[in-house]
Design a protein around this motif. Structure first.
Motif, PDB file in Angstrom:
ATOM      1  N   VAL A  45       0.826  -1.207   0.000  1.00 17.35           N
ATOM      2  CA  VAL A  45       0.000   0.000   0.000  1.00 17.35           C
ATOM      3  C   VAL A  45       0.858   1.254   0.000  1.00 17.35           C
ATOM      4  O   VAL A  45       0.595   2.199  -0.748  1.00 17.35           O
ATOM      5  CB  VAL A  45      -0.975  -0.011   1.202  1.00 17.35           C
ATOM      6  N   SER A  46       1.910   1.269   0.800  1.00 18.24           N
ATOM      7  CA  SER A  46       2.747   2.470   0.840  1.00 18.24           C
ATOM      8  C   SER A  46       3.522   2.646  -0.463  1.00 18.24           C
ATOM      9  O   SER A  46       3.692   3.767  -0.941  1.00 18.24           O
ATOM     10  CB  SER A  46       3.696   2.431   2.031  1.00 18.24           C
ATOM     11  N   LEU A  47       4.004   1.541  -1.068  1.00 21.40           N
ATOM     12  CA  LEU A  47       4.707   1.650  -2.341  1.00 21.40           C
ATOM     13  C   LEU A  47       3.790   2.161  -3.440  1.00 21.40           C
ATOM     14  O   LEU A  47       4.178   3.006  -4.250  1.00 21.40           O
ATOM     15  CB  LEU A  47       5.300   0.304  -2.748  1.00 21.40           C
ATOM     16  N   LEU A  48       2.567   1.656  -3.473  1.00 19.87           N
ATOM     17  CA  LEU A  48       1.629   2.139  -4.484  1.00 19.87           C
ATOM     18  C   LEU A  48       1.271   3.601  -4.247  1.00 19.87           C
ATOM     19  O   LEU A  48       1.116   4.370  -5.188  1.00 19.87           O
ATOM     20  CB  LEU A  48       0.365   1.279  -4.499  1.00 19.87           C
ATOM     21  N   GLY A  49       1.133   3.990  -2.993  1.00 19.91           N
ATOM     22  CA  GLY A  49       0.835   5.382  -2.676  1.00 19.91           C
ATOM     23  C   GLY A  49       1.948   6.312  -3.092  1.00 19.91           C
ATOM     24  O   GLY A  49       1.710   7.405  -3.606  1.00 19.91           O
ATOM     25  N   GLN A  50       3.201   5.890  -2.891  1.00 21.54           N
ATOM     26  CA  GLN A  50       4.339   6.711  -3.282  1.00 21.54           C
ATOM     27  C   GLN A  50       4.458   6.805  -4.797  1.00 21.54           C
ATOM     28  O   GLN A  50       4.757   7.864  -5.347  1.00 21.54           O
ATOM     29  CB  GLN A  50       5.633   6.124  -2.721  1.00 21.54           C
ATOM     30  N   SER A  51       4.242   5.692  -5.491  1.00 21.86           N
ATOM     31  CA  SER A  51       4.439   5.660  -6.935  1.00 21.86           C
ATOM     32  C   SER A  51       3.269   6.239  -7.716  1.00 21.86           C
ATOM     33  O   SER A  51       3.472   6.884  -8.736  1.00 21.86           O
ATOM     34  CB  SER A  51       4.670   4.220  -7.398  1.00 21.86           C
ATOM     35  N   GLY A  52       2.053   5.970  -7.254  1.00 20.77           N
ATOM     36  CA  GLY A  52       0.883   6.332  -8.039  1.00 20.77           C
ATOM     37  C   GLY A  52       0.147   7.568  -7.581  1.00 20.77           C
ATOM     38  O   GLY A  52      -0.774   8.014  -8.242  1.00 20.77           O
ATOM     39  N   GLY A  53       0.484   8.101  -6.447  1.00 22.64           N
ATOM     40  CA  GLY A  53      -0.191   9.293  -5.959  1.00 22.64           C
ATOM     41  C   GLY A  53      -1.401   8.964  -5.112  1.00 22.64           C
ATOM     42  O   GLY A  53      -1.670   7.811  -4.770  1.00 22.64           O
ATOM     43  N   THR A  54      -2.148   9.995  -4.795  1.00 17.49           N
ATOM     44  CA  THR A  54      -3.278   9.821  -3.874  1.00 17.49           C
ATOM     45  C   THR A  54      -4.430   9.040  -4.493  1.00 17.49           C
ATOM     46  O   THR A  54      -5.120   8.312  -3.790  1.00 17.49           O
ATOM     47  CB  THR A  54      -3.794  11.179  -3.387  1.00 17.49           C
ATOM     48  N   ALA A  55      -4.657   9.198  -5.797  1.00 17.83           N
ATOM     49  CA  ALA A  55      -5.769   8.477  -6.439  1.00 17.83           C
ATOM     50  C   ALA A  55      -5.545   6.973  -6.353  1.00 17.83           C
ATOM     51  O   ALA A  55      -6.459   6.222  -6.015  1.00 17.83           O
ATOM     52  CB  ALA A  55      -5.922   8.915  -7.891  1.00 17.83           C
ATOM     53  N   VAL A  56      -4.327   6.525  -6.645  1.00 24.91           N
ATOM     54  CA  VAL A  56      -4.019   5.099  -6.573  1.00 24.91           C
ATOM     55  C   VAL A  56      -4.080   4.618  -5.132  1.00 24.91           C
ATOM     56  O   VAL A  56      -4.596   3.531  -4.846  1.00 24.91           O
ATOM     57  CB  VAL A  56      -2.633   4.815  -7.196  1.00 24.91           C
ATOM     58  N   SER A  57      -3.584   5.421  -4.219  1.00 27.46           N
ATOM     59  CA  SER A  57      -3.630   5.057  -2.803  1.00 27.46           C
ATOM     60  C   SER A  57      -5.069   4.899  -2.323  1.00 27.46           C
ATOM     61  O   SER A  57      -5.395   3.952  -1.598  1.00 27.46           O
ATOM     62  CB  SER A  57      -2.910   6.115  -1.978  1.00 27.46           C
ATOM     63  N   ASP A  58      -5.956   5.794  -2.743  1.00 30.82           N
ATOM     64  CA  ASP A  58      -7.372   5.693  -2.378  1.00 30.82           C
ATOM     65  C   ASP A  58      -8.016   4.448  -2.978  1.00 30.82           C
ATOM     66  O   ASP A  58      -8.794   3.761  -2.310  1.00 30.82           O
ATOM     67  CB  ASP A  58      -8.133   6.938  -2.817  1.00 30.82           C
ATOM     68  N   LEU A  59      -7.692   4.144  -4.236  1.00 30.74           N
ATOM     69  CA  LEU A  59      -8.252   2.949  -4.877  1.00 30.74           C
ATOM     70  C   LEU A  59      -7.765   1.671  -4.186  1.00 30.74           C
ATOM     71  O   LEU A  59      -8.534   0.725  -4.010  1.00 30.74           O
ATOM     72  CB  LEU A  59      -7.893   2.917  -6.360  1.00 30.74           C
ATOM     73  N   VAL A  60      -6.512   1.645  -3.791  1.00 29.79           N
ATOM     74  CA  VAL A  60      -5.984   0.476  -3.081  1.00 29.79           C
ATOM     75  C   VAL A  60      -6.674   0.321  -1.733  1.00 29.79           C
ATOM     76  O   VAL A  60      -7.013  -0.788  -1.320  1.00 29.79           O
ATOM     77  CB  VAL A  60      -4.449   0.585  -2.914  1.00 29.79           C
ATOM     78  N   GLU A  61      -6.909   1.437  -1.060  1.00 31.10           N
ATOM     79  CA  GLU A  61      -7.601   1.364   0.231  1.00 31.10           C
ATOM     80  C   GLU A  61      -9.025   0.855   0.066  1.00 31.10           C
ATOM     81  O   GLU A  61      -9.488   0.002   0.830  1.00 31.10           O
ATOM     82  CB  GLU A  61      -7.605   2.740   0.890  1.00 31.10           C
ATOM     83  N   ILE A  62      -9.737   1.332  -0.955  1.00 32.58           N
ATOM     84  CA  ILE A  62     -11.102   0.871  -1.226  1.00 32.58           C
ATOM     85  C   ILE A  62     -11.093  -0.622  -1.558  1.00 32.58           C
ATOM     86  O   ILE A  62     -11.927  -1.392  -1.073  1.00 32.58           O
ATOM     87  CB  ILE A  62     -11.746   1.699  -2.355  1.00 32.58           C
ATOM     88  N   PHE A  63     -10.132  -1.041  -2.388  1.00 27.18           N
ATOM     89  CA  PHE A  63     -10.012  -2.455  -2.747  1.00 27.18           C
ATOM     90  C   PHE A  63      -9.764  -3.302  -1.500  1.00 27.18           C
ATOM     91  O   PHE A  63     -10.365  -4.365  -1.332  1.00 27.18           O
ATOM     92  CB  PHE A  63      -8.867  -2.636  -3.748  1.00 27.18           C
ATOM     93  N   SER A  64      -8.898  -2.829  -0.608  1.00 25.90           N
ATOM     94  CA  SER A  64      -8.594  -3.567   0.609  1.00 25.90           C
ATOM     95  C   SER A  64      -9.813  -3.693   1.510  1.00 25.90           C
ATOM     96  O   SER A  64     -10.084  -4.759   2.072  1.00 25.90           O
ATOM     97  CB  SER A  64      -7.469  -2.880   1.376  1.00 25.90           C
ATOM     98  N   ILE A  65     -10.561  -2.616   1.644  1.00 21.26           N
ATOM     99  CA  ILE A  65     -11.774  -2.643   2.467  1.00 21.26           C
ATOM    100  C   ILE A  65     -12.800  -3.606   1.883  1.00 21.26           C
ATOM    101  O   ILE A  65     -13.440  -4.371   2.611  1.00 21.26           O
ATOM    102  CB  ILE A  65     -12.345  -1.221   2.629  1.00 21.26           C
ATOM    103  N   CYS A  66     -12.950  -3.597   0.558  1.00 18.00           N
ATOM    104  CA  CYS A  66     -13.893  -4.518  -0.089  1.00 18.00           C
ATOM    105  C   CYS A  66     -13.455  -5.973   0.103  1.00 18.00           C
ATOM    106  O   CYS A  66     -14.288  -6.855   0.312  1.00 18.00           O
ATOM    107  CB  CYS A  66     -14.025  -4.194  -1.569  1.00 18.00           C
ATOM    108  N   ALA A  67     -12.148  -6.233   0.048  1.00 18.72           N
ATOM    109  CA  ALA A  67     -11.650  -7.594   0.243  1.00 18.72           C
ATOM    110  C   ALA A  67     -11.942  -8.077   1.655  1.00 18.72           C
ATOM    111  O   ALA A  67     -12.396  -9.209   1.866  1.00 18.72           O
ATOM    112  CB  ALA A  67     -10.151  -7.650  -0.043  1.00 18.72           C
ATOM    113  N   ILE A  68     -11.702  -7.220   2.634  1.00 23.92           N
ATOM    114  CA  ILE A  68     -11.974  -7.594   4.025  1.00 23.92           C
ATOM    115  C   ILE A  68     -13.473  -7.769   4.240  1.00 23.92           C
ATOM    116  O   ILE A  68     -13.916  -8.727   4.880  1.00 23.92           O
ATOM    117  CB  ILE A  68     -11.393  -6.537   4.982  1.00 23.92           C
TER     118      ILE A  68
END
Length: 85
Positions: A45-68
């Motif tokens: 999550v932190s690597l994607l946030g650093q590389s992709g910016g806030t939009a990618v970080s938000d999408l990863v967080e949403i994906f993680s919440i949906c998975a849980i």
């Protein structure tokens, strides 16, 4: 109906495979290998946030919440069935 059962199993198996493939493509396409291979435990999550910016970080967080959430929903449904028997 055997044909509909085969279709349900096929499409039910292809959907998780498709989502996993998309996840891997996004992760491997965004993360810089120099940052990923520094010998430490990789924080996705932190690597994607650093590389992709806030939009990618938000999408990863949403994906993680949906998975849980989907895992919890599956466990809850199976427990209800277990206690009913």
């Amino acid at each position: 109906d055997p044909m509909r059962t085969r279709q349900a199993i096929l499409f039910g198996s292809l959907l998780p495979l498709l989502l996993y493939t998309i996840w891997e493509a996004v992760f491997l396409g965004i993360v810089d290998p120099a940052n990923a291979l520094d010998g430490k435990k990789m924080e996705v999550v932190s690597l994607l946030g650093q590389s992709g910016g806030t939009a990618v970080s938000d999408l990863v967080e949403i994906f993680s919440i949906c998975a849980i959430g989907s895992s919890m929903a599956g466990a809850a449904v199976s427990l209800v069935g277990f206690f009913q028997n």
